[in-house]
Design an enzyme around this catalytic site. Structure first.
Site, short mmCIF file in Angstrom:
data_model
loop_
_atom_site.label_atom_id
_atom_site.label_comp_id
_atom_site.label_asym_id
_atom_site.label_seq_id
_atom_site.Cartn_x
_atom_site.Cartn_y
_atom_site.Cartn_z
N ASN A 139 -7.15 1.84 10.26
CA ASN A 139 -5.80 2.01 10.80
C ASN A 139 -5.93 2.03 12.31
O ASN A 139 -6.68 2.85 12.86
CB ASN A 139 -5.17 3.32 10.33
CG ASN A 139 -4.98 3.37 8.82
OD1 ASN A 139 -5.18 2.37 8.13
ND2 ASN A 139 -4.57 4.52 8.31
N HIS A 178 -2.95 11.01 1.10
CA HIS A 178 -2.35 10.78 2.42
C HIS A 178 -1.70 12.09 2.86
O HIS A 178 -0.49 12.17 3.07
CB HIS A 178 -1.35 9.62 2.35
CG HIS A 178 -1.06 8.95 3.67
ND1 HIS A 178 -1.16 7.59 3.88
CD2 HIS A 178 -0.63 9.46 4.85
CE1 HIS A 178 -0.81 7.30 5.13
NE2 HIS A 178 -0.47 8.41 5.74
N TYR A 237 -3.84 1.68 16.17
CA TYR A 237 -2.55 1.63 16.87
C TYR A 237 -2.65 1.40 18.37
O TYR A 237 -1.81 0.74 18.96
CB TYR A 237 -1.77 2.93 16.61
CG TYR A 237 -1.23 3.02 15.20
CD1 TYR A 237 0.00 2.51 14.87
CD2 TYR A 237 -2.00 3.60 14.18
CE1 TYR A 237 0.51 2.56 13.57
CE2 TYR A 237 -1.51 3.66 12.87
CZ TYR A 237 -0.26 3.14 12.58
OH TYR A 237 0.22 3.18 11.29
N ARG A 252 0.86 -1.19 0.00
CA ARG A 252 0.00 0.00 0.00
C ARG A 252 0.89 1.24 0.00
O ARG A 252 1.71 1.41 0.90
CB ARG A 252 -0.89 -0.03 1.25
CG ARG A 252 -1.68 1.24 1.42
CD ARG A 252 -2.62 1.22 2.64
NE ARG A 252 -3.21 2.53 2.74
CZ ARG A 252 -3.20 3.30 3.82
NH1 ARG A 252 -2.69 2.88 4.96
NH2 ARG A 252 -3.72 4.51 3.79
N GLU A 278 -7.17 8.47 6.75
CA GLU A 278 -7.39 9.10 8.04
C GLU A 278 -7.91 10.54 7.96
O GLU A 278 -7.23 11.49 8.37
CB GLU A 278 -6.10 9.05 8.88
CG GLU A 278 -5.57 7.64 9.04
CD GLU A 278 -4.43 7.53 10.05
OE1 GLU A 278 -3.94 8.57 10.51
OE2 GLU A 278 -4.04 6.40 10.37
N GLU A 308 -3.42 -0.28 8.33
CA GLU A 308 -2.21 0.08 9.10
C GLU A 308 -2.30 -0.46 10.51
O GLU A 308 -3.34 -0.36 11.17
CB GLU A 308 -2.05 1.61 9.23
CG GLU A 308 -1.56 2.31 8.02
CD GLU A 308 -1.40 3.82 8.23
OE1 GLU A 308 -1.08 4.25 9.36
OE2 GLU A 308 -1.63 4.56 7.26
C1 GAL Z 1 -0.93 6.97 10.85
C2 GAL Z 1 -0.57 7.56 9.51
C3 GAL Z 1 0.78 7.20 9.03
C4 GAL Z 1 1.82 7.02 10.11
C5 GAL Z 1 1.28 6.30 11.33
C6 GAL Z 1 2.19 6.30 12.55
O1 GAL Z 1 -1.82 7.82 11.51
O2 GAL Z 1 -1.49 7.20 8.52
O3 GAL Z 1 1.14 8.13 8.05
O4 GAL Z 1 2.45 8.20 10.40
O5 GAL Z 1 0.08 6.85 11.74
O6 GAL Z 1 2.09 7.47 13.27
#
Ligand code: GAL
Length: 468
Positions: free
Chosen positions: A301, A126, A303, A82, A172, A375
């Site tokens: 995405n 992006h 985290y 991607r 995002e 992501e």
């Molecule tokens: C996401 C973003 C990425 C990368 C990642 C880690 O929010 O799409 O570009 O930076 O976080 O912070």
């Protein structure tokens, strides 16, 4: 994390494994090949806006090294990659004439990928908006941006759609709206309590126009699909009281529901309308027709996770280290992290079970869409020792999150793919080069790439489907 660690799980044979990057973060070549300037070029060159004044002028130099990068991808047995297209590389001003040299760059990249057995997944936006659109046309604040975006998207469908079958309109939109126009920590650096809602609205409208164009004019012949990648952390109620449970749900709706509700349910969440009132724009019937049910898959995405608790009006204000949940003033939610949770070098908590809960929540609220984790990953303080980079914390992170993602599949979630962020170290926006998210280490002084131990570990997972 130990619970997930103990389990060995196997993903379905047709699961899409991949890694992800974005144009401004990896390409460099900021003034080469006929490229126009983007708002990130301007923002990163503005004193005080990024850590140590770092910029993406050169970064991982993918613009010149893309063949070497594709070779590294092949070496790890990557099946899906991607990346994003820099709008000003393809159309320097964001309107008007296209830049054929820029189009040729992406066309060669796509060919190189396909020649090496790698399927391209292309993000159209992006965050690197053509600067001219921001200066002359107010960027995402102007409703007309939906037309500009659709025309740019059409250039991409026309020139690349014979070979690209997986499109992501926006990456995002929450970050664009909140960090770009609310907190001002990302380009274009505006600070406001009303603009984020206007920007989000125009992002959704732009997506709607591009998706409609694809579905009506390109999909029938090109046979690809199109979606959006939204980001969301999990919000867990701090206590089991109805007030905290409501606060957590409110936080999820202000975060992901803001974008996913219009896409999957046809309007903003009711709780946003109640609290934001007239600052929240209204969709026309035509907007709804374009936006509602416009995604062929749900890009996510993800985290990290935070606890959410009820806050009295005015109690939750900006400046709290955990105010990363949308416009704090409108939600009355206090966020916090468990000090016992392990943290990445970004300070983000590693909470794998939050991933499973979020997947279940999405599945439930949006009627079981096909989900692709576009992501997931972590930053760590990687160092080169005798030419090698050993990153056990990243392996542990990926193993634990994949374990929980697999549990979600067992519980009925239609999770169909997983992209590790990121293929290689890159420019981490306002934090510059200090944060390393890559499976490949990049020595920014020389451009040299070194596969980290996580790249080798992930290669085995992709090949076998087995996480153990
Ligand atoms: C996401 C973003 C990425 C990368 C990642 C880690 O929010 O799409 O570009 O930076 O976080 O912070």
């Amino acid at each position: 994390m130990s619970e997930a660690k103990a389990r060995s799980v196997r993903f379905p044979a047709d699961f899409s494994w991949g890694t992800a990057t974005s144009s401004y973060q990896i390409e460099g070549g900021w003034m080469e090949g006929g490229k126009g300037l983007s708002i990130w070029d301007a923002f990163s060159h503005t004193p005080e806006k990024t850590r140590n004044g770092e910029t993406g002028d050169l970064t991982s130099d993918h613009f010149h090294r893309y063949k070497e990068d594709v070779r590294l991808m092949r070496e790890m047995g990557l099946k899906n990659y991607r990346f994003s297209i820099s709008w000003p590389r393809v159309q320097p001003l964001g309107y008007g004439k296209e830049n054929l040299e820029g189009i040729r760059f992406y066309s060669s990249l796509v060919d190189e990928l396909l020649d090496n057995g790698i399927t391209p997944w292309v993000t159209l936006y992006h965050w690197d908006l053509p600067l001219a659109l921001a200066l002359e046309h107010d960027g995402w604040l102007n409703p007309k941006i939906a037309d500009f975006f659709a025309r740019y998207a059409e250039l991409c469908f026309k020139h690349l759609g014979d070979r690209v079958k997986n499109w992501i309109t926006l990456n995002e939109p929450w970050v664009v709206s909140i960090l770009g126009y609310g907190f001002g920590t990302f380009a274009p650096g505006r600070v406001s309590t009303s603009e984020p809602y206007v920007v989000a609205h125009n992002l959704l409208r732009a997506h709607g126009q591009a998706a409609e164009l694809y579905h009506t004019r390109y999909q029938p012949g090109q046979k690809g699909r199109i979606g959006m990648s939204n980001n969301c952390d999990w919000r867990e109620p701090l206590t089991d009281t109805p007030r905290d449970r409501d606060a957590a749900e409110r936080a999820r709706l202000f975060f992901l529901g803001w974008f996913a509700d219009p896409l999957y349910r046809g309007d903003y969440p009711a709780v946003m309308r109640e609290r934001v009132g007239e600052r929240l724009p209204r969709f026309s019937q035509e907007d709804v027709r374009r936006i509602h049910r416009s995604c062929d898959f749900f890009g996510l995405n993800h985290y990290t996770t935070l606890y959410a608790a009820h806050a009295a009006p005015g109690e939750a204000v900006r400046g709290n280290p955990y105010d990363n949940g949308g416009l704090v003033e409108d939600q009355d939610v206090k966020l916090s992290a468990d000090p016992n949770w392990a943290k990445t070098s970004m300070g983000w908590s590693m909470v794998p079970w939050g991933c499973r809960k979020l997947l279940l929540w999405i599945s439930d609220r949006y009627a079981q869409p096909e989900i692709i984790l576009t992501e997931n990953g972590c930053s760590s303080n990687d160092v080169v020792v005798e030419g090698k980079v050993h990153d056990p914390a990243r392996i542990e992170f990926l193993r634990a999150y994949l374990g929980e993602a697999h549990r979600a599949i067992e519980e009925g979630v239609k999770l169909r793919g997983y992209f590790a962020w990121s293929f290689m170290d890159n420019f981490e926006w306002a934090l510059g080069f200090a944060m390393r998210f890559g499976l490949h280490y990049v020595d920014y002084a020389t451009g040299k790439r070194i596969p980290k131990s996580s790249a080798k570990w992930f290669a085995k997972v992709m090949q076998s489907g087995l996480v153990e």
